[in-house]
Design an enzyme around this catalytic site. Structure first.
Site, PDB file in Angstrom:
ATOM      1  NE  ARG A 110      -4.082  -1.994   2.026  1.00  0.00           N
ATOM      2  CZ  ARG A 110      -4.042  -3.194   2.597  1.00  0.00           C
ATOM      3  NH1 ARG A 110      -3.004  -3.506   3.371  1.00  0.00           N
ATOM      4  NH2 ARG A 110      -4.997  -4.071   2.415  1.00  0.00           N
ATOM      5  CE  LYS A 132      -0.220  13.341 -14.887  1.00  0.00           C
ATOM      6  NZ  LYS A 132      -0.565  13.728 -16.277  1.00  0.00           N
ATOM      7  CD  GLU A 174       7.234  15.276 -22.883  1.00  0.00           C
ATOM      8  OE1 GLU A 174       6.722  16.368 -22.569  1.00  0.00           O
ATOM      9  OE2 GLU A 174       6.558  14.250 -23.124  1.00  0.00           O
ATOM     10  CE  LYS A 213       5.879  16.380 -15.256  1.00  0.00           C
ATOM     11  NZ  LYS A 213       6.032  15.079 -15.932  1.00  0.00           N
ATOM     12  CD  GLU A 223      -3.415  15.744 -15.976  1.00  0.00           C
ATOM     13  OE1 GLU A 223      -4.139  15.530 -16.949  1.00  0.00           O
ATOM     14  OE2 GLU A 223      -2.321  15.194 -15.780  1.00  0.00           O
ATOM     15  NE  ARG A 227       1.201  16.425 -13.279  1.00  0.00           N
ATOM     16  CZ  ARG A 227       1.832  15.676 -12.393  1.00  0.00           C
ATOM     17  NH1 ARG A 227       1.598  15.852 -11.098  1.00  0.00           N
ATOM     18  NH2 ARG A 227       2.687  14.754 -12.766  1.00  0.00           N
ATOM     19  CG  ASN A 231      -1.073  15.613 -20.683  1.00  0.00           C
ATOM     20  OD1 ASN A 231      -0.208  14.756 -20.791  1.00  0.00           O
ATOM     21  ND2 ASN A 231      -1.828  15.725 -19.610  1.00  0.00           N
ATOM     22  CG  HIS A 234       1.648  14.515 -24.231  1.00  0.00           C
ATOM     23  ND1 HIS A 234       2.360  15.644 -24.588  1.00  0.00           N
ATOM     24  CD2 HIS A 234       2.493  13.771 -23.469  1.00  0.00           C
ATOM     25  CE1 HIS A 234       3.567  15.576 -24.045  1.00  0.00           C
ATOM     26  NE2 HIS A 234       3.671  14.453 -23.373  1.00  0.00           N
ATOM     27  CG  HIS A 238      -0.446   9.572 -24.791  1.00  0.00           C
ATOM     28  ND1 HIS A 238      -0.987  10.149 -23.664  1.00  0.00           N
ATOM     29  CD2 HIS A 238       0.911   9.614 -24.605  1.00  0.00           C
ATOM     30  CE1 HIS A 238      -0.019  10.513 -22.840  1.00  0.00           C
ATOM     31  NE2 HIS A 238       1.136  10.199 -23.387  1.00  0.00           N
ATOM     32  CG  HIS A 250       6.567   9.741 -25.006  1.00  0.00           C
ATOM     33  ND1 HIS A 250       5.198   9.799 -24.940  1.00  0.00           N
ATOM     34  CD2 HIS A 250       7.021  10.822 -24.312  1.00  0.00           C
ATOM     35  CE1 HIS A 250       4.827  10.859 -24.233  1.00  0.00           C
ATOM     36  NE2 HIS A 250       5.913  11.486 -23.848  1.00  0.00           N
TER      37      HIS A 250
END
Length: 348
Positions: A110, A132, A174, A213, A223, A227, A231, A234, A238, A250
């Site tokens: 956990r 992330k 990026e 960032k 997000e 945030r 993207n 993206h 993606h 990517h």
């Protein structure tokens, strides 16, 4: 060495400099080191010497490691090694490996401590910062995951000298994106001859790109708002990755996606930034562009994580440094897709 601070409820420091792999220290006594199988052995040995890990787990390279099967296998390896609740997971390698390692850390017992040592430009600028973590599904990229910030990030710029030039240029996408959405000074700096392994502009430009960032995720760690601007490009990227099973990398997918997003931005009343996007594509020299239709990619775009109950939203630009989330009529998406493919003919 440069340091970039990431704030919020769980602040941490991103260190950018040379020779950091052998200087890594963490407070936990028991450590699981996760790295891709194709990583240079000297990188793994340097971190092993610094941390004396309880268990070292090698995973498939690149996005091949970001599957539920690999994720489950890594969890089993940690359990078999009796990694305790007060232990830590250390992710070493590119963005895919650190994404996987972070998700393992977020879910094992956990949640245990997590640290990351990105060894690619893409990993340093993007994946390692912001917390992330996750893996992919056949239906799309990063559809399973959790927010789990690292305790620290070390970006050893010496590792970038081992990258093929095409992989370095891929990772620059990026950093260039951060110039488009927040810091226009990065645009010329990323394309400069000094932004290269061993170049005089590498460390400072890299740290400033990371800072973009860091500042965004400090203000919006999960997000809920701005945030999502990270993207930019993206949604299409993606989709390209998912449809081609990552044959399009990517960074190259993001470069293609930024140009499509620039066209959409102009079509929706924004400034014409397509020249900036094309300049980056010419500099990057992408290696592969499959002959795809809008129909091929639309199902993946429709599942993009920025979508809500009303449909797909795109990150668009009013001008340099002025991003926003907007909806684009489907006829505009289709028209600009066709024009985008035509634009790319001289680049391909």
């Amino acid at each position: 060495m440069r340091r970039v601070e990431v704030g919020g409820d769980q602040p941490y420091t991103v260190s950018v400099g040379a020779g950091l792999l052998g200087q890594v220290r963490v407070p936990q006594r028991h450590v699981a080191l996760i790295h891709p199988a194709d990583l240079p052995p000297t990188f793994v040995e340097a971190v092993q010497a610094a941390l004396s890990p309880t268990v070292t787990v090698s995973v498939p390279p690149r996005d091949e490691c970001k599957t539920l099967a690999v994720y489950a296998d890594v969890l089993s390896r940690l359990a078999a090694a009796n990694l305790p609740r007060d232990g830590a997971v250390v992710g070493l390698g590119g963005g895919a490996a650190t994404d996987l390692a972070g998700f393992v850390a977020a879910s094992y017992l956990r949640g245990v401590a997590f640290y990351t040592l990105p060894t690619t430009l893409l990993g340093m600028v993007d994946a390692a910062v912001g917390g992330k973590t996750g893996v992919n599904l056949p239906e799309g990229k990063n559809l399973v995951g959790a927010f789990h910030p690292p305790g620290a990030v070390w970006c050893d710029v010496e590792t970038l000298a081992t990258l093929p030039p095409a992989v370095f240029r891929e990772g620059a996408a990026e950093a260039y994106k951060h110039g488009l959405i927040a810091d226009p000074s990065l645009l010329a700096r990323v394309l400069s001859p000094e932004f290269r392994p061993g170049g005089t502009g590498l460390e400072d430009t890299l740290a400033d790109a990371i800072r973009v960032k860091a500042e965004v995720v400090t203000r919006d760690p999960t997000e809920r708002g701005e945030r999502a601007f990270l993207n930019f490009g993206h949604t299409l990227a993606h989709a390209l990755e998912a449809h081609t099973h990552h044959a399009v990398s990517h960074g190259e997918a993001v470069a293609y996606g930024m140009h499509y997003a620039a066209r959409l931005s102009r079509a929706m009343g924004g400034a014409d930034l397509t020249g900036h996007a094309l300049a980056f594509l010419r500099w990057q020299q992408p290696t592969l562009f499959p002959d795809l239709t809008f129909h091929d990619l639309w199902p993946y775009m429709a599942r993009d994580k920025k979508a809500d109950a009303e449909g797909v939203r795109f990150v668009l630009l009013r001008d340099l440094g002025q991003p926003y989330l907007g909806r684009v009529p489907e006829e505009v998406l289709r028209r600009e897709f066709a024009a985008w493919q035509t634009d790319l003919l001289p680049v391909r």
